[in-house]
Design a protein around this motif. Structure first.
Motif, PDB file in Angstrom:
ATOM      1  N   LEU A 225      80.774  61.188   6.863  1.00  0.00           N
ATOM      2  CA  LEU A 225      79.641  62.426   6.924  1.00  0.00           C
ATOM      3  C   LEU A 225      78.595  62.131   5.865  1.00  0.00           C
ATOM      4  CD1 LEU A 225      78.680  64.859   8.109  1.00  0.00           C
ATOM      5  CD2 LEU A 225      80.288  66.245   6.564  1.00  0.00           C
ATOM      6  N   ARG A 226      79.330  61.700   4.529  1.00  0.00           N
ATOM      7  CA  ARG A 226      78.260  61.294   3.319  1.00  0.00           C
ATOM      8  C   ARG A 226      77.276  60.435   3.951  1.00  0.00           C
ATOM      9  NH1 ARG A 226      80.553  62.965  -2.341  1.00  0.00           N
ATOM     10  NH2 ARG A 226      78.372  62.744  -2.791  1.00  0.00           N
ATOM     11  N   ARG A 227      77.771  59.251   4.697  1.00  0.00           N
ATOM     12  CA  ARG A 227      76.701  58.244   4.902  1.00  0.00           C
ATOM     13  C   ARG A 227      75.749  58.851   6.017  1.00  0.00           C
ATOM     14  NH1 ARG A 227      79.085  57.001   1.298  1.00  0.00           N
ATOM     15  NH2 ARG A 227      77.132  57.664   0.527  1.00  0.00           N
ATOM     16  N   LEU A 228      76.139  59.614   6.696  1.00  0.00           N
ATOM     17  CA  LEU A 228      75.104  60.039   7.645  1.00  0.00           C
ATOM     18  C   LEU A 228      74.068  60.974   7.140  1.00  0.00           C
ATOM     19  CD1 LEU A 228      77.449  61.246  10.614  1.00  0.00           C
ATOM     20  CD2 LEU A 228      75.990  59.348  10.762  1.00  0.00           C
ATOM     21  N   LEU A 229      74.446  61.613   5.869  1.00  0.00           N
ATOM     22  CA  LEU A 229      73.519  62.753   5.128  1.00  0.00           C
ATOM     23  C   LEU A 229      72.635  61.806   4.480  1.00  0.00           C
ATOM     24  CD1 LEU A 229      75.988  65.132   3.795  1.00  0.00           C
ATOM     25  CD2 LEU A 229      74.705  65.549   5.910  1.00  0.00           C
ATOM     26  N   GLU A 230      72.538  60.572   4.556  1.00  0.00           N
ATOM     27  CA  GLU A 230      71.617  59.671   4.209  1.00  0.00           C
ATOM     28  C   GLU A 230      70.155  59.550   4.884  1.00  0.00           C
ATOM     29  OE1 GLU A 230      72.996  56.108   3.310  1.00  0.00           O
ATOM     30  OE2 GLU A 230      74.647  56.319   2.098  1.00  0.00           O
ATOM     31  N   GLN A 231      70.534  60.074   6.142  1.00  0.00           N
ATOM     32  CA  GLN A 231      69.421  60.030   7.207  1.00  0.00           C
ATOM     33  C   GLN A 231      69.017  61.626   7.592  1.00  0.00           C
ATOM     34  OE1 GLN A 231      70.853  57.562  10.524  1.00  0.00           O
ATOM     35  NE2 GLN A 231      72.654  56.972   9.461  1.00  0.00           N
TER      36      GLN A 231
END
Length: 364
Positions: A307-313
């Motif tokens: 989820l944290r990686r998704l929040l980069e977008q």
């Protein structure tokens, strides 16, 4: 954008605007950094807005809770809810450094022909967790003579030899080879350890077995045929702040309660909705209205890094927020085996309470 309007709580007191409440109560987890990590402990930090932020004992008593999630003889996990981070960290530090235990402090080597040096062997012995109730003994001060009240004596006498079939007997010296001497030292002149009475009467109940190592299979040394180790080891009472060998825990740590919030409605059949469900299965589900809903983050912590990686977008960061509650701690105690984790927690809370009482006495 307009500002959040200030509202009143059920008691008629002023409440903070929504965005300030989020900063006060939650850590916001970004793609690379965490935000709002500070705690607002000052009583007048929000005084300009008419909000009293002073600590309320009655409110703390009403909100504070400890919920035990799991517990066995070695590990305990519980939720501490409604406490300041300073309280949680104080409890952690007390568990590591201030709950007393018994550990080997003095080693008197009579004969050691093994390859391991006396100093290294003594250090290894000191780190062996001992199953000895510390409340039965007094702490020994430096100039005090060892006695039955402050010292537990062990003997180690192992010699390796080769059997006729070629096997080696006593090749490994284990913690199970430590023999408790209830009558005290067998070398009183050399050790100055003299017992006025034995210690056998202290360990007659089933709940207090004879002193021994917590684990019988800890390797202390290896011997070749003809090599021998003979020594006495004296255990005393101490705390982890003096030396790590007296620390009763393998580790004590906590993490904040994770929460995932939807910032806007996301249809389940939209591209964004399908990507969220595919990337974090179980964390995002479809509700009865056909919208994406975030379920409990506690049950899906393995996908939180995704989820944290998704929040980069951008499409995801504007729709989902990953936060952690500042006053909700998931606490884990891993005992070294010298005491059950529930006893460690009880003693740590007693020590913390005593510190608070001492502070209150000095302030009055």
């Amino acid at each position: 954008m307009g500002k959040d309007k200030q509202t009143k709580d059920k008691n008629g007191h002023s409440k903070l605007p929504k965005h300030l409440e989020l900063q006060r109560d939650f850590v916001t987890c970004g793609d690379k950094l965490n935000y709002n990590t500070q705690t607002f402990t000052s009583a007048n930090v929000f005084s300009a807005m008419g909000v009293d932020n002073s600590w309320d004992p009655a409110q703390f008593k009403e909100n504070f809770r400890i919920v035990i999630n799991k517990m066995d003889n070695e590990v305990m996990e519980f939720d501490m809810i409604g406490a300041d981070p300073a309280i949680a960290n104080a409890l952690r530090r007390i568990l590591i450094a201030e709950v007393p235990t018994m550990a080997i402090e003095h080693v008197f080597v009579i004969n050691n022909t093994s390859i391991i040096q006396d100093e290294v062997l003594a250090h290894r012995l000191g780190l062996v967790p001992l199953l000895i109730p510390p409340h039965l003994f007094e702490a020994k001060v430096a100039e005090e003579a060892p006695s039955e009240k402050n010292t537990v004596v062990f003997k180690l006498d192992v010699t390796a030899k080769r059997n006729r079939d070629g096997s080696i007997e006593n090749e490994k010296v284990l913690s199970s080879d430590l023999e408790w001497l209830p009558g005290g030292s067998e070398l009183p002149e050399e050790t100055t350890c003299r017992f006025a009475s034995g210690q056998a009467h202290l360990f007659t109940e089933p709940s207090t077995p004879a002193p021994r190592a917590v684990h019988d299979n800890i390797l202390l040394a290896k011997l070749r045929p003809g090599q021998t180790i003979v020594l006495e080891a004296h255990a005393t009472k101490g705390t982890g702040k003096e030396h790590a060998k007296w620390s009763p825990v393998a580790t004590a740590w906590y993490r904040l309660q994770p929460e995932v919030h939807m910032l806007k409605d996301v249809p389940a059949d939209s591209e964004l909705g399908r990507e969220l469900v595919a990337a974090c299965p179980g964390l995002f589900v479809t509700d009865d209205g056909g919208l994406i809903r975030a379920s409990s983050a506690r049950g899906h912590e393995m996908v939180m890094e995704k989820l944290r990686r998704l929040l980069e977008q951008e499409p995801f960061s504007s729709a989902v927020a990953y936060r952690k509650k500042k006053d909700h701690f998931i606490f884990t105690i891993e005992s070294s085996g010298v005491l059950p984790p529930q006893d460690l927690l009880t003693q740590a809370l007693d020590i913390l309470g005593e510190k608070a009482r001492n502070l209150a006495t000095k302030l009055t």
